[in-house]
Write a protein that holds these residues in place. Structure first.
Motif, short mmCIF file in Angstrom:
data_model
loop_
_atom_site.label_atom_id
_atom_site.label_comp_id
_atom_site.label_asym_id
_atom_site.label_seq_id
_atom_site.Cartn_x
_atom_site.Cartn_y
_atom_site.Cartn_z
N GLY A 4 44.92 36.08 43.98
CA GLY A 4 43.74 37.10 43.83
C GLY A 4 44.38 38.39 43.72
N ILE A 5 44.01 39.27 42.63
CA ILE A 5 44.61 40.36 42.45
C ILE A 5 43.55 41.52 42.68
N ILE A 6 43.95 42.71 43.39
CA ILE A 6 42.82 43.78 43.73
C ILE A 6 43.43 44.83 43.12
N ARG A 7 42.65 45.47 42.15
CA ARG A 7 43.18 46.75 41.43
C ARG A 7 42.30 47.71 41.81
N CYS A 8 42.95 48.99 41.36
CA CYS A 8 42.15 50.36 41.55
C CYS A 8 41.11 50.52 40.54
N MET A 9 39.98 50.92 40.97
CA MET A 9 38.77 51.04 40.47
C MET A 9 38.80 52.33 39.40
N GLN A 10 39.66 53.33 39.88
CA GLN A 10 39.80 54.33 38.93
C GLN A 10 40.55 54.08 37.78
N THR A 11 41.30 53.08 37.76
CA THR A 11 42.14 52.78 36.53
C THR A 11 41.59 51.89 35.56
N ILE A 35 58.80 29.75 42.15
CA ILE A 35 59.07 28.58 41.34
C ILE A 35 57.79 27.66 41.19
N GLU A 36 56.92 27.86 42.12
CA GLU A 36 55.68 27.11 42.13
C GLU A 36 54.65 27.76 41.14
N ASP A 37 53.68 27.02 40.70
CA ASP A 37 52.93 27.35 39.74
C ASP A 37 52.12 28.40 40.26
N ILE A 38 51.46 29.34 39.46
CA ILE A 38 50.77 30.40 39.97
C ILE A 38 49.17 30.41 39.08
N GLU A 39 48.27 30.18 39.68
CA GLU A 39 46.87 30.05 39.37
C GLU A 39 46.21 31.39 39.74
N ILE A 40 45.82 32.14 38.90
CA ILE A 40 45.09 33.28 39.25
C ILE A 40 43.40 32.99 39.51
N ILE A 41 43.05 33.25 40.71
CA ILE A 41 41.76 32.88 41.18
C ILE A 41 40.85 33.98 40.65
N GLY A 42 41.22 35.26 40.78
CA GLY A 42 40.35 36.36 40.49
C GLY A 42 40.84 37.67 40.47
N PHE A 43 40.50 38.72 39.58
CA PHE A 43 40.96 39.98 39.38
C PHE A 43 39.75 40.91 39.79
N VAL A 44 39.89 41.61 40.92
CA VAL A 44 38.77 42.33 41.28
C VAL A 44 39.27 44.01 41.50
N ASN A 45 38.21 44.75 41.28
CA ASN A 45 38.71 46.05 41.98
C ASN A 45 38.60 46.31 43.37
N CYS A 46 38.78 47.32 43.88
CA CYS A 46 38.77 47.83 45.30
C CYS A 46 37.45 48.12 45.74
N GLY A 47 36.62 48.45 44.70
CA GLY A 47 35.24 48.99 45.04
C GLY A 47 35.10 50.48 45.02
N GLY A 48 36.15 51.11 44.69
CA GLY A 48 36.30 52.60 44.76
C GLY A 48 36.71 53.24 46.01
N CYS A 49 37.00 54.45 45.91
CA CYS A 49 37.53 55.09 47.28
C CYS A 49 36.54 55.31 48.31
N PRO A 50 36.94 54.95 49.60
CA PRO A 50 38.33 54.76 49.90
C PRO A 50 38.69 53.45 50.02
N GLY A 51 38.20 52.63 49.17
CA GLY A 51 38.59 51.02 49.14
C GLY A 51 37.85 50.21 50.21
N LYS A 52 36.91 50.71 50.84
CA LYS A 52 36.15 49.82 51.97
C LYS A 52 35.72 48.55 51.62
N LYS A 53 35.46 48.32 50.39
CA LYS A 53 35.00 47.12 49.98
C LYS A 53 36.01 46.17 49.63
N SER A 54 37.53 46.42 49.65
CA SER A 54 38.52 45.66 49.22
C SER A 54 38.56 44.64 50.27
N VAL A 55 38.20 44.81 51.42
CA VAL A 55 38.28 43.70 52.56
C VAL A 55 37.32 42.53 52.07
#
Length: 110
Positions: A4-11, A35-55
């Protein structure tokens, strides 16, 4: 690895995550040596500053199968806008404490 990847909402307007996905596919950056397979489950943003929604978003990624949470490089390195997240350290700490030791945390993607 189930990722799961968390990104910056500002970008979001500047970056669609192309390089993040490329690094996963090519096993570069934070994914070098995996070396193991990598499956992307999701790509979400942090929810905006100050990142409280990231958890909540990290929990949802885990609920949907992620065993690894990566912070996209926009958070730690500030790419592509040149401004690293001032809340990155706290966001990582809160997520790590909430999810526990069984979930791997990656500080960046590329």
């Amino acid at each position: 690895m189930r990722l799961g990847i968390i990104r910056c909402m500002q970008t979001e307007d500047f970056c669609p995550g192309t390089t993040d996905f490329k690094m996963v596919r090519e096993r570069k950056g934070a994914f070098e040596g995996i070396i193991e397979d990598i499956e992307i489950i999701g790509f979400v943003n942090c929810g905006g500053c100050p990142g409280k929604k990231s958890v909540l978003r990290a929990r949802e990624l885990v609920k949907r199968g992620a065993d690894t949470i990566a912070f996209a490089s926009c958070i730690q390195k500030g790419t592509p806008i040149g401004y690293p997240c001032p809340f990155a350290k706290k966001m990582k700490e809160i997520i790590k404490n909430d999810l526990g030791e069984s979930i791997r945390i990656l500080d960046y993607t590329h």
